[in-house]
Design a protein around this motif. Structure first.
Motif, PDB file in Angstrom:
ATOM      1  N   UNK A  70       0.866  -1.166   0.064  1.00 11.89           N
ATOM      2  CA  UNK A  70      -0.067  -0.037  -0.143  1.00 11.89           C
ATOM      3  C   UNK A  70       0.837   1.203  -0.210  1.00 11.89           C
ATOM      4  N   UNK A  71       0.652   2.183  -1.012  1.00 12.19           N
ATOM      5  CA  UNK A  71       1.265   3.361  -0.866  1.00 12.19           C
ATOM      6  C   UNK A  71       0.167   4.471  -0.925  1.00 12.19           C
ATOM      7  N   UNK A  72       0.779   5.664  -0.574  1.00 10.34           N
ATOM      8  CA  UNK A  72      -0.179   6.909  -0.599  1.00 10.34           C
ATOM      9  C   UNK A  72       0.026   7.497  -2.052  1.00 10.34           C
ATOM     10  N   UNK A  73      -1.162   8.470  -2.192  1.00 15.84           N
ATOM     11  CA  UNK A  73      -1.070   8.952  -3.396  1.00 15.84           C
ATOM     12  C   UNK A  73      -0.020  10.161  -3.613  1.00 15.84           C
ATOM     13  N   UNK A  74       0.599  10.414  -2.478  1.00 17.01           N
ATOM     14  CA  UNK A  74       1.584  11.443  -2.605  1.00 17.01           C
ATOM     15  C   UNK A  74       3.123  10.811  -2.362  1.00 17.01           C
ATOM     16  N   UNK A  75       4.096  11.733  -2.698  1.00 13.11           N
ATOM     17  CA  UNK A  75       5.532  11.067  -2.483  1.00 13.11           C
ATOM     18  C   UNK A  75       5.837  11.165  -1.037  1.00 13.11           C
ATOM     19  N   UNK A  79       6.263   2.500   1.769  1.00 16.52           N
ATOM     20  CA  UNK A  79       4.892   1.856   1.888  1.00 16.52           C
ATOM     21  C   UNK A  79       4.759   0.722   2.807  1.00 16.52           C
ATOM     22  N   UNK A  80       3.407   0.443   2.898  1.00 13.04           N
ATOM     23  CA  UNK A  80       3.307  -0.468   3.979  1.00 13.04           C
ATOM     24  C   UNK A  80       2.624  -1.837   3.255  1.00 13.04           C
ATOM     25  N   UNK A  81       3.248  -3.030   3.999  1.00  8.39           N
ATOM     26  CA  UNK A  81       2.946  -4.461   3.400  1.00  8.39           C
ATOM     27  C   UNK A  81       2.098  -5.323   4.519  1.00  8.39           C
ATOM     28  N   UNK A  82       1.558  -6.130   3.727  1.00  7.43           N
ATOM     29  CA  UNK A  82       0.897  -7.008   4.495  1.00  7.43           C
ATOM     30  C   UNK A  82       0.791  -8.586   3.744  1.00  7.43           C
ATOM     31  N   UNK A 102      -5.921   9.892   4.361  1.00  3.44           N
ATOM     32  CA  UNK A 102      -5.924  10.249   3.028  1.00  3.44           C
ATOM     33  C   UNK A 102      -6.093   9.145   1.934  1.00  3.44           C
ATOM     34  N   UNK A 103      -5.575   9.330   0.694  1.00  7.17           N
ATOM     35  CA  UNK A 103      -5.895   8.064  -0.436  1.00  7.17           C
ATOM     36  C   UNK A 103      -4.652   7.429  -0.330  1.00  7.17           C
ATOM     37  N   UNK A 104      -5.156   5.879  -0.443  1.00  5.51           N
ATOM     38  CA  UNK A 104      -3.901   4.819  -0.694  1.00  5.51           C
ATOM     39  C   UNK A 104      -4.441   4.092  -1.858  1.00  5.51           C
ATOM     40  N   UNK A 105      -3.423   3.752  -2.137  1.00  7.68           N
ATOM     41  CA  UNK A 105      -3.220   2.638  -3.532  1.00  7.68           C
ATOM     42  C   UNK A 105      -2.826   1.381  -3.123  1.00  7.68           C
ATOM     43  N   UNK A 106      -3.463   0.395  -3.154  1.00  9.40           N
ATOM     44  CA  UNK A 106      -3.120  -0.957  -2.802  1.00  9.40           C
ATOM     45  C   UNK A 106      -2.923  -1.882  -3.996  1.00  9.40           C
ATOM     46  N   UNK A 122      -6.162  -1.752  -6.274  1.00  5.17           N
ATOM     47  CA  UNK A 122      -7.354  -0.997  -5.879  1.00  5.17           C
ATOM     48  C   UNK A 122      -6.788   0.222  -5.090  1.00  5.17           C
ATOM     49  N   UNK A 123      -7.972   0.930  -4.820  1.00  5.96           N
ATOM     50  CA  UNK A 123      -7.819   2.002  -4.201  1.00  5.96           C
ATOM     51  C   UNK A 123      -8.508   2.252  -2.787  1.00  5.96           C
ATOM     52  N   UNK A 124      -7.991   2.585  -1.725  1.00  4.22           N
ATOM     53  CA  UNK A 124      -8.642   3.006  -0.511  1.00  4.22           C
ATOM     54  C   UNK A 124      -8.760   4.558  -0.261  1.00  4.22           C
ATOM     55  N   UNK A 125      -9.910   5.192  -0.632  1.00  6.15           N
ATOM     56  CA  UNK A 125      -9.496   6.738  -0.598  1.00  6.15           C
ATOM     57  C   UNK A 125     -10.482   7.245   0.463  1.00  6.15           C
ATOM     58  N   UNK A 126     -10.017   8.572   0.875  1.00  5.47           N
ATOM     59  CA  UNK A 126     -10.669   9.076   1.827  1.00  5.47           C
ATOM     60  C   UNK A 126     -10.391   8.358   3.220  1.00  5.47           C
TER      61      UNK A 126
END
Ligand SMILES: [Cu+2]
Length: 130
Positions: A70-75, A79-82, A102-106, A122-126
């Protein structure tokens, strides 16, 4: 056709408001990967990701290895791993520790027992603060 699709979308939205909507996130080759995120709405902290891996016949696909990144949409953030574990045939579960609002992209990195690989995003937004 259109009306039916609209009502499906409406159902999906109302389900999403309650407990998260199971959305199809992949259709690569002969595999389908759906995901469900809880809690809904998402917030900072441990976040459960349920993953359902099936073939085109709808049969569950077992013994896959699924890693989430998982990464956030900003630089500028690490990353977060699972790693997901299979709780029932074709049903995998992982917990992502979302560390910031914020917004995450997985990206789900899927490796099948037969060597096939599949990457799906996929995204986890908001994601809200706690
Ligand atoms: Cu961030």
């Amino acid at each position: 056709m259109f009306a039916r699709r609209s009502s499906l979308v409406a159902l999906c939205v109302s389900l999403a408001l309650l407990q998260g909507c199971r959305r199809q996130t992949a259709a690569a080759g002969d595999l389908r990967l759906e995901h469900v995120v809880s809690p809904q709405p998402p917030r900072v902290g441990p976040t459960s990701i349920g993953l359902l891996l099936r073939d085109t016949a709808g049969q569950p696909v077992s013994n896959a290895r699924i890693k989430l990144e998982a990464n956030m949409s900003h630089a500028g953030m690490a990353p977060v791993f699972a790693t997901a574990t299979e709780a029932a045939p074709g049903n995998y579960a992982a917990t992502l520790e979302l560390s910031m609002a914020g917004d995450w992209i997985v990206v789900a990195h899927v490796s099948l027992a037969d060597g096939r690989k599949l990457d799906q995003q996929f995204e986890i937004n908001g994601v809200a603060t706690q």
